[in-house]
Each structure stands twice: as structure tokens, then as C-alpha cells.
Motif scaffolding. Structure first.
Motif, mmCIF file in Angstrom:
data_model
loop_
_atom_site.group_PDB
_atom_site.id
_atom_site.type_symbol
_atom_site.label_atom_id
_atom_site.label_comp_id
_atom_site.label_asym_id
_atom_site.label_seq_id
_atom_site.Cartn_x
_atom_site.Cartn_y
_atom_site.Cartn_z
ATOM 1 N N VAL A 480 0.852 -1.190 0.000
ATOM 2 C CA VAL A 480 0.000 0.000 0.000
ATOM 3 C C VAL A 480 0.887 1.239 0.000
ATOM 4 N N GLU A 481 0.244 2.377 -0.266
ATOM 5 C CA GLU A 481 0.970 3.644 -0.286
ATOM 6 C C GLU A 481 0.310 4.612 0.666
ATOM 7 N N CYS A 482 1.131 5.349 1.388
ATOM 8 C CA CYS A 482 0.618 6.353 2.309
ATOM 9 C C CYS A 482 1.601 7.514 2.326
ATOM 10 N N ALA A 483 1.090 8.711 2.014
ATOM 11 C CA ALA A 483 1.922 9.924 1.980
ATOM 12 C C ALA A 483 3.147 9.730 1.094
ATOM 13 N N PRO A 526 -14.232 -0.018 13.441
ATOM 14 C CA PRO A 526 -13.373 1.103 13.844
ATOM 15 C C PRO A 526 -12.304 1.352 12.787
ATOM 16 N N LEU A 527 -12.046 2.627 12.485
ATOM 17 C CA LEU A 527 -11.071 2.988 11.462
ATOM 18 C C LEU A 527 -9.821 3.592 12.088
ATOM 19 N N VAL A 528 -8.698 3.279 11.502
ATOM 20 C CA VAL A 528 -7.413 3.843 11.907
ATOM 21 C C VAL A 528 -6.764 4.408 10.653
ATOM 22 N N ARG A 529 -6.459 5.700 10.677
ATOM 23 C CA ARG A 529 -5.802 6.321 9.522
ATOM 24 C C ARG A 529 -4.291 6.175 9.681
ATOM 25 N N LEU A 530 -3.664 5.547 8.700
ATOM 26 C CA LEU A 530 -2.224 5.312 8.783
ATOM 27 C C LEU A 530 -1.456 6.628 8.851
ATOM 28 N N THR A 531 -1.967 7.650 8.173
ATOM 29 C CA THR A 531 -1.299 8.957 8.222
ATOM 30 C C THR A 531 -1.278 9.505 9.646
ATOM 31 N N ASP A 532 -2.377 9.315 10.405
ATOM 32 C CA ASP A 532 -2.411 9.802 11.786
ATOM 33 C C ASP A 532 -1.417 9.056 12.663
ATOM 34 N N VAL A 533 -1.346 7.735 12.467
ATOM 35 C CA VAL A 533 -0.440 6.935 13.282
ATOM 36 C C VAL A 533 1.015 7.320 13.018
ATOM 37 N N LEU A 534 1.337 7.573 11.741
ATOM 38 C CA LEU A 534 2.717 7.876 11.379
ATOM 39 C C LEU A 534 3.037 9.358 11.483
ATOM 40 N N GLY A 535 2.006 10.186 11.742
ATOM 41 C CA GLY A 535 2.242 11.628 11.829
ATOM 42 C C GLY A 535 2.555 12.256 10.494
ATOM 43 N N LEU A 536 1.930 11.744 9.411
ATOM 44 C CA LEU A 536 2.174 12.252 8.063
ATOM 45 C C LEU A 536 0.909 12.904 7.503
ATOM 46 N N THR A 537 1.045 13.525 6.348
ATOM 47 C CA THR A 537 -0.088 14.173 5.678
ATOM 48 C C THR A 537 -0.396 13.427 4.394
ATOM 49 N N SER A 538 -1.644 13.027 4.226
ATOM 50 C CA SER A 538 -2.035 12.276 3.039
ATOM 51 C C SER A 538 -1.877 13.131 1.794
ATOM 52 N N PHE A 557 -10.472 -4.256 12.506
ATOM 53 C CA PHE A 557 -10.449 -2.807 12.354
ATOM 54 C C PHE A 557 -10.041 -2.487 10.934
ATOM 55 N N GLY A 558 -10.330 -1.260 10.511
ATOM 56 C CA GLY A 558 -10.003 -0.839 9.156
ATOM 57 C C GLY A 558 -8.831 0.120 9.156
ATOM 58 N N LEU A 559 -7.822 -0.190 8.349
ATOM 59 C CA LEU A 559 -6.664 0.687 8.204
ATOM 60 C C LEU A 559 -6.844 1.506 6.930
ATOM 61 N N VAL A 560 -6.951 2.833 7.088
ATOM 62 C CA VAL A 560 -7.179 3.711 5.942
ATOM 63 C C VAL A 560 -5.837 4.089 5.336
ATOM 64 N N VAL A 561 -5.649 3.767 4.055
ATOM 65 C CA VAL A 561 -4.416 4.084 3.337
ATOM 66 C C VAL A 561 -4.759 4.947 2.123
ATOM 67 N N ARG A 608 -1.606 0.393 19.385
ATOM 68 C CA ARG A 608 -1.312 1.815 19.490
ATOM 69 C C ARG A 608 -2.519 2.666 19.090
ATOM 70 N N ALA A 609 -3.209 2.270 18.050
ATOM 71 C CA ALA A 609 -4.294 3.100 17.536
ATOM 72 C C ALA A 609 -5.606 2.892 18.284
ATOM 73 N N LEU A 610 -5.829 1.682 18.775
ATOM 74 C CA LEU A 610 -7.120 1.380 19.380
ATOM 75 C C LEU A 610 -7.083 1.292 20.896
ATOM 76 N N ARG A 611 -5.875 1.163 21.484
ATOM 77 C CA ARG A 611 -5.861 0.861 22.901
ATOM 78 C C ARG A 611 -4.991 1.775 23.759
ATOM 79 N N THR A 612 -4.373 2.773 23.156
ATOM 80 C CA THR A 612 -3.520 3.643 23.956
ATOM 81 C C THR A 612 -4.187 4.975 24.275
ATOM 82 N N GLU A 613 -5.447 5.137 23.890
ATOM 83 C CA GLU A 613 -6.150 6.365 24.218
ATOM 84 C C GLU A 613 -6.527 6.365 25.691
#
Length: 792
Positions: A480-483, A526-538, A557-561, A608-613
Motif C-alpha cells: 500500500v501507499e501512504c503519503a 473502527p477505522l485507523v488512519r495510517l497517516t495519523d499513526v505515522l504523523g504524516l499528511t495524506s 479494524f479498518g486501516l485507511v491508506v 497503538r491506535a485502538l488501545r492507547t487512548e
């Protein structure tokens, strides 16, 4: 080797290897008779064969090696001097052992091989003067035997045997060293002659040569059917195959852009050969899981005695194979789980009898291949884990608040046993109870890309399930590709891909409790945006959303790429300490176009995305998800056409599965139609006839909605499956008819609301006779999730 016990087979392989070495060592020993190192090596080899043959009840083999061991011991200690004659009888012993092994391999037993002659010769050779002189003529008959066997191909076997006594009048006795030097290559001891008829009986006249070649073939069947290879060499070979796979990927990708037919054909051939080579090399690293299971019966037995428990260990799938590296990694976690089940899971005999169980507890190990993984289960029939007690312990230890506990389901509570420092043991023992076990087990399993799940029923037992990849070296992955960067997701964690255009994404993606979710066929994901996890901009701004649906630790869960590139086999490379410390990457790989891609650690992403909040937000979101999911289940409807332009709406939670069956497979029992389905007989109700629509009855394939509950199922036949829609905002009417609950406007058309209960009873009047009869039983059915596997 068919039919041989595994232990005997291994013994034969090792013994043949040792005998080859003995031939060489004994001859070399003549050149340096004072070599204590070589004598000790020969002694150890014979000692090993003797010990194992005694264990396996091969008494003649034990007898001949025992007397040979005695001579070697005296030679080693300096009590005897090595002479050519003593070397000859030792070589005869080696040949006799070889004959015995050939018989064991061919028949499973020692056959008619006689060892008395060689035992007598070795015993005589150990005697002091004049005993060696008395035994001196013995090499001569051995030489005669060689001559006899050598002449058999040219003459009848009986003729040279008759002449044999006349030949050795004075030959070998005068010059002992000559026949000794030839012994390793040509000398065949008397026992071989005695066993020849047994192996030659089927050869009709050409007994001797057949026996010779037959023995050679038998030898190859055992000794040459296996080879010992250093694990480091296999690792190096695996690395080379990995590089070949990377090169293959690059060539295939390059050739895909070419119009050269010959080049395309050659690349296809290369692709096939590389795949077969990869599979072959990976097989060399695979070992049965029984290699680590074989030690567990002793663990269970000793621990059971220590705890005064009567436990039977059962094993299923012992031949399931796993990569050697992973096999070693899973050994300690599996041992811990077994000890945990014996200590905590299975009750003592008195406690079991009090609750009506057999006094003997059962611990079951199961292993199987499933979807590119190895699934290993440790199941016991013990007391199980009580979620109430477990939750109370967690609150007591401050791991969760009492309010949060009330919102947790039983499965969520069970997962708390993997928290660091958590233990429900009443007291600390030398077996367990210190709270340093299950979290370590989970960490170790996840470190090799696996997952661990636990299921338990109070009073009935607990099952811990490990899911482990087949290998860590080369794995299929989704790129997949992200940022603007490439990432790889192991397909072992991937369930499906969802692509939403801008309009659909705007309506389908919602915010619940501050977290994005997507309604995937009636289930909130539940959705997790890979850009948010990596601190990047799509870098995607067209509103399209691409979701990779992943599964981790029993949850989806769904990983948004940004976009999906392709799928390919990737070679896993280790990452440096800096990247490893980030905790989001399990490795790296080189893609077909030469670019480097990091491999995402799905378990770490989920945690990290679903359980560290914060716990407050987590509780809020969990409650909201549960409420929205309940509403969604109540509101989602399956639309189906039944013929005559009519269509009905069926609550989605009453749908277990959508199937297609051929009309010719429908049979009759009395006046009722039935169909064989997954080992059961399902009664059928055709909605068109049930509701008086009477659609097309000439179809070859029937669309079937299966509903199951409490072990019973029915099949509801419709004309066509149309859609899944929300029913909440529908305009409803109480205008109904037989078999209907009313009507509603769904999708701009008037749709009849099916009375599912009436339809089920039309198919199976006894369906509700053994469980609740209220309509709530339909909405409570846990089977709607299986519809997720169906693509409409």
C-alpha cells in the motif's frame, strides 16, 4: 522403510553412518595403533550402537557389539596391543553389524543372521598367547568367503562352495597383513553367507549377486534417503532463495511492460522455477510440531503427580509442520500454557467428582494448518475462567474501573489475563501464580508475527489458541501507499479491501465517541488512519477512501491508506534498532521495482491506535459503538425479490448465510422440500408460494437465505437478493397480509415486511419447540456476522 518405527528408522540411519566411519577409522588405526583419540572414537561409536540395540531388543546385535566393545576397551586402556589379526576381527564385527542392520531394515527383525562365529573370533583374539595362534586361521576362511562370493556371478553358487575347503591350503596364514589390508574393501564375514538365502530367496537362481545388489539397494533406502545438513547452511540457502525471489519479482514486473513474447515466456518459466525452488527450500526447514510436543507428556505426568491430579494428555495433528525457527520460538510459550492448564485449569479428582465430572482430567493439544497459518490449541476440561471473578480481580488490582467493567463483554474480560502482572492464582507456587507468565507468552508469540486468543466456559474448560505464520522468511503481502511511501501488510492479517468513492465515503464514514467508524454490511468497523499513526499528511485529496480490513487479537479494524499498489511475495529483512524501537514495523523488504518498503506490525498498530487512548475516551467509544451497533443491527434489512414484482424486507439479524443451491439438488420428504446442506437436511420454504406470489419456478439455481439457531436451520428461497438497506427512517404501514408484519417504503418502493417466524415455522413447525418462542429469539441470533463473508 515403510512400516518401520520412527525410532528404529533413525537408529538405522545413524548406525549406517557410524559403520562407514568405523571402516575408515579401523584401517587408519593400523597405521597409527597408538592413537588413543581414534580408539576412543571407535569405542564410543560401538558403545552407542550397543546401547540403542539393547533398548530396541535387538539381542544379537547387542551381543556382537558388546564383545567388540570389550576388545576396544582393552585396546584403549593399553591392556591389548592392536595387531592386524585383531583389526580383521573388528572389521568382521562391523560387517556382521551391517548384515544385522540390513535384516532389521528388510524384515523388522534380526532374521537368521548368526553372530556366534564372529563373537567367538573376537573373544579368541582377546586371549593372550597362545590363544591368538589358535584363532590365527580364522582370517583364511574369511578370505575364502570373499573368493566364493566373487566367483558366484560366473559360476553356479554350489560349485565354488564345494571347492572352498580345497583352496586355502596354506595361503593367508603365512602372510596375515595382506588379507587384512584388503579386508575393508572386499572381506565379507561368514554371517553374510548365512543370511544370503534369506535375502535371495525371491531371485530364482541368481542368489548371490541379487543379495549383493539387494543389500546395496536396501542400504540406500535407509542411509542415503536422509542427509544431515547444518541449520546455518539452510539459513544461508534461504537467504539466497530470498534474493532470487526479489530478483524474480523485479524481472516479472519489468517484463510485464514488455511486448517481447519470448521474453514474457522466459520470465514465466523463471517465475515457476523460482516458486518451486522456494517451496522446496522452505520444506527443508519444516519440522513436525511433535518435535516439541514429545516432551510434554513427561511435563504433564510429573506436574500431575506433584499436584496430585489425574490428567490424560491427548494430541491431535502431531505431524503438522512448522518452520524450525518458529518451532523453537513457540516451545517455551506452549510449555507454559500446558503447565498453566495443569496447575490452574484442571481440578483435582475430588473437586471434579463433586461437580459430576470424571476423576481424570483431559488436556488436549491440537494443531492444524488453516489459511496460511498453523493453529495450535491447548484445551482442558477443567473449571474454566469465571469472568466475574476475573473482573473483580482486575478492579482490585486497579487495572480497570468498576464502571468500565460493567461495559465489558465476557471476551474482553478474558483478554485481561494477558495484562502484565495479572494472576488469579490463590497462592504463589513453584509452578505459577507470580503474574509473569501469560503476558510473556503473548509477547513471545507476537514477536514471531503470531496471535493468541483465549476462550473459556465456566465449569467446562478453557481453550487457548495460538495462530502462527508458517514461516517468517518469505510471506505474501499487500503493498500500500501512504503519503508517498510504500508499506507492506502481511496477508495473514488481511481480510478484505474496501474502496469508497467521495460521495459514499462522506455518508458511510461516521464519528462515534470521537473515533471514525465505517458501517461494513451492518457491522461497525473502527477505522485507523495510517497517516495519523505515522504523523504524516495524506497526498490524496479527491475524497476517496481505501480501507484495508485487518484482524488482530480477535478484533477487526479498518486501516485507511492512500492507495493499494499490488500483492506479491516479499522477503522479510530485519530492521535496525532505531526503527525497531518505534514499535510499528516488523521488518522491511525490497519490492519488485527496487524500492524499499517497511512491513507494518499489525498487532502493534492495533494496540497503538485502538488501545492507547485515555480510559475515559475508550469507555465512551466502547459504549457508543455498542449502542450504535445494536441500533444498526435492528435497523438493517435485507431486500429480496420474490416474483411478480413483489419484494420483501428481512431483518438482517435473522440471516445466517446466503447460499446458492441447484434446483436438481432439492429433494422431498413427504410433502416437504428439503436440501442437503453441510452434513444436515434443511427444510425449505419458498417465499413466492408462502406469500402467494408464485415466481419463476424453472430456475436452475435457487437463491437461499439460511437461518440457524440452537443447532437447527431452515432455508428460505427467494428469487433474487437485491440489497442491504437501513430501515430506521422508512415510512411504515400496518397494512399486512398472511405471512407479513406490515410494509414500508425502502429504496423508494413499497416493500413487504416478512414475518420471519411464520416463514420459519412453515418450513419447520418444530423449529422453536426446544428454545424460546418469542420473536426476540430472532433478533438475538448471533449469526448475522457470517453474512460479512458474502459479497452482494
Amino acid at each position: 522403510m515403510d512400516g518401520l518405527d520412527d525410532i528404529v528408522e533413525e537408529f538405522l540411519v545413524e548406525s549406517h553412518e557410524n559403520l562407514d566411519q568405523l571402516d575408515t577409522d579401523l584401517v587408519a588405526l593400523e597405521q597409527e595403533p597408538d592413537s588413543r583419540e581414534r580408539l576412543s572414537s571407535i569405542f564410543r561409536t560401538i558403545h552407542t550402537i550397543k546401547g540403542t540395540s539393547g533398548f530396541l531388543a535387538f539381542h544379537r546385535l547387542e551381543e556382537v557389539t558388546h564383545v567388540g566393545e570389550n576388545m576396544l576397551s582393552r585396546l584403549r586402556d593399553g591392556a591389548l596391543e592392536l595387531t592386524p589379526q585383531r583389526t580383521s576381527v573388528l572389521l568382521q564385527m562391523v560387517d556382521t553389524v551391517r548384515s544385522l542392520l540390513a535384516s532389521i531394515e528388510a524384515t523388522g527383525g534380526e532374521g537368521s543372521v548368526d553372530v556366534s562365529a564372529v563373537v567367538a573370533e573376537i573373544s579368541a583374539a582377546m586371549e593372550d598367547t597362545p590363544a591368538p595362534a589358535a584363532a590365527e586361521p580364522d582370517p583364511a576362511p574369511a578370505e575364502v568367503v570373499v573368493d566364493v562370493l566373487a566367483e558366484v556371478p560366473a559360476q553356479a553358487a554350489a560349485a565354488p562352495a564345494a571347492e572352498a575347503p580345497e583352496e586355502p591350503a596354506s595361503a593367508p596364514v603365512a602372510e596375515v597383513p595382506a588379507p587384512v589390508a584388503a579386508a575393508p574393501a572386499t572381506a565379507v564375514p561368514a554371517p553374510v553367507v548365512e543370511t544370503a538365502p534369506e535375502f535371495e530367496a525371491a531371485q530364482d537362481g541368481e542368489a548371490a549377486p541379487a543379495a549383493d545388489s539387494g543389500t546395496g539397494q536396501t542400504r540406500r533406502a535407509v542411509a542415503d534417503s536422509t542427509i544431515r545438513v547444518d541449520v546455518d547452511l539452510l539459513d544461508e540457502l534461504m537467504l539466497l532463495v530470498g534474493e532470487l525471489v526479489l530478483t524474480r519479482n523485479q524481472i516479472v514486473q519489468y517484463v510485464g511492460r514488455s511486448n517481447d513474447t519470448d521474453l514474457v515466456r522466459a520470465s514465466q518459466r523463471l517465475n515457476l522455477i523460482a516458486s518451486e525452488l522456494q517451496e522446496g527450500v522452505m520444506k527443508t526447514r519444516m519440522q513436525p510440531i511433535d518435535h516439541i510436543w514429545s516432551k510434554l507428556p513427561r511435563v504433564v505426568r510429573d506436574l500431575g503427580l506433584q499436584l496430585q491430579k489425574n490428567i490424560r494428555l491427548e494430541m491431535e495433528g502431531r505431524d503438522t509442520e512448522l518452520d524450525k525457527t518458529l518451532l523453537e520460538a513457540v516451545k517455551d510459550p506452549l510449555t507454559h500454557l500446558v503447565r498453566n492448564s495443569v496447575d490452574h485449569g484442571i481440578e483435582d479428582a475430588d473437586a471434579r467428582i463433586r461437580v459430576g465430572k470424571p476423576a481424570e482430567g483431559v488436556l488436549t493439544l491440537r494443531a492444524r494448518h488453516e489459511s496460511g497459518q498453523v493453529v495450535v490449541e491447548v484445551a482442558d476440561d477443567g473449571a474454566g475462567i469465571d469472568p466475574v471473578r476475573l473482573g473483580a480481580k482486575a478492579v482490585e488490582r486497579g487495572l480497570v474501573t468498576a464502571e468500565a467493567l460493567t461495559r465489558m463483554g465476557p471476551q474482553d474480560i478474558l483478554q485481561m489475563i494477558f495484562l502484565p502482572g495479572f494472576s488469579t492464582a490463590a497462592q504463589v507456587t513453584n509452578v505459577s501464580g507470580r503474574g509473569v507468565g501469560m503476558d510473556v507468552v503473548k509477547t513471545n508469540i507476537e514477536s514471531i508475527g503470531g496471535t493468541i486468543e483465549v476462550e473459556s466456559a465456566p465449569g467446562r474448560g478453557t481453550c487457548t489458541r495460538l495462530r502462527i505464520p508458517l514461516t517468517l522468511a518469505i510471506v505474501p503481502a499487500l503493498t500500500v501507499e501512504c503519503a508517498g511511501d510504500r508499506y507492506a501488510i502481511p496477508q495473514i492479517s488481511l481480510q478484505e479491501l474496501v474502496s469508497l468513492d467521495a460521495e459514499k465515503a462522506a455518508n458511510a464514514v461516521e464519528e462515534v465517541g470521537g473515533a471514525p467508524v465505517y458501517r461494513l454490511r451492518g457491522e461497525l468497523l473502527p477505522l485507523v488512519r495510517l497517516t495519523d499513526v505515522l504523523g504524516l499528511t495524506s497526498d490524496r485529496h479527491d475524497g476517496h477512501v481505501v480501507i484495508a480490513v485487518l484482524r488482530s487479537e480477535g478484533r477487526r479494524f479498518g486501516l485507511v491508506v492512500d492507495r493499494v499498489i499490488n500483492t506479491e511475495e516479499i522477503v522479510v529483512k530485519a530492521v535496525g534498532g532505531q526503527l525497531k524501537a518505534i514499535g510499528l514495523y516488523s521488518g522491511a523488504t525490497v519490492l519488485g521495482d527496487g524500492t524499499v518498503a517497511l512491513i507494518l506490525d499489525v498487532q502493534a498498530l492495533a494496540r497503538r491506535a485502538l488501545r492507547t487512548e485515555s480510559s475515559d475516551r475508550q469507555e465512551s467509544r466502547a459504549a457508543a459503538l455498542q449502542a450504535v451497533a445494536t441500533d444498526a443491527e435492528r435497523q438493517r434489512m435485507l431486500l429480496a425479490a420474490i416474483g411478480g414484482g413483489r419484494r420483501v424486507a428481512i431483518p438482517l439479524d435473522t440471516v445466517t448465510r446466503l447460499e446458492q443451491v441447484r434446483t436438481e439438488s432439492v429433494e422431498k420428504v413427504g410433502n416437504r422440500e428439503v436440501v442437503q446442506y453441510r452434513g444436515a437436511i434443511l427444510p425449505i420454504v419458498r417465499l413466492d408460494r408462502h406469500l402467494g406470489a408464485y415466481g419463476d419456478s424453472e430456475r436452475e439455481v435457487l437463491e437461499v437465505i439460511v437461518y440457524s439457531d440452537h443447532g437447527r436451520s431452515v432455508a428460505i428461497v427467494v428469487e433474487e437478493i437485491l440489497d442491504i438497506v437501513d430501515g430506521e427512517a422508512a415510512v411504515r404501514s400496518d397494512i399486512d397480509d398472511m405471512g407479513l408484519l406490515g410494509s414500508a417504503v425502502l429504496g423508494d418502493k413499497v416493500t413487504e415486511l416478512l414475518d420471519v417466524r411464520a416463514a420459519i415455522l412453515a418450513a419447520d413447525p418444530a423449529f422453536y419447540s426446544t428454545h424460546p418462542t418469542t420473536h426476540d429469539s430472532l433478533s438475538a441470533a448471533p449469526h448475522g456476522a457470517s453474512l460479512l463473508e458474502v459479497s452482494l
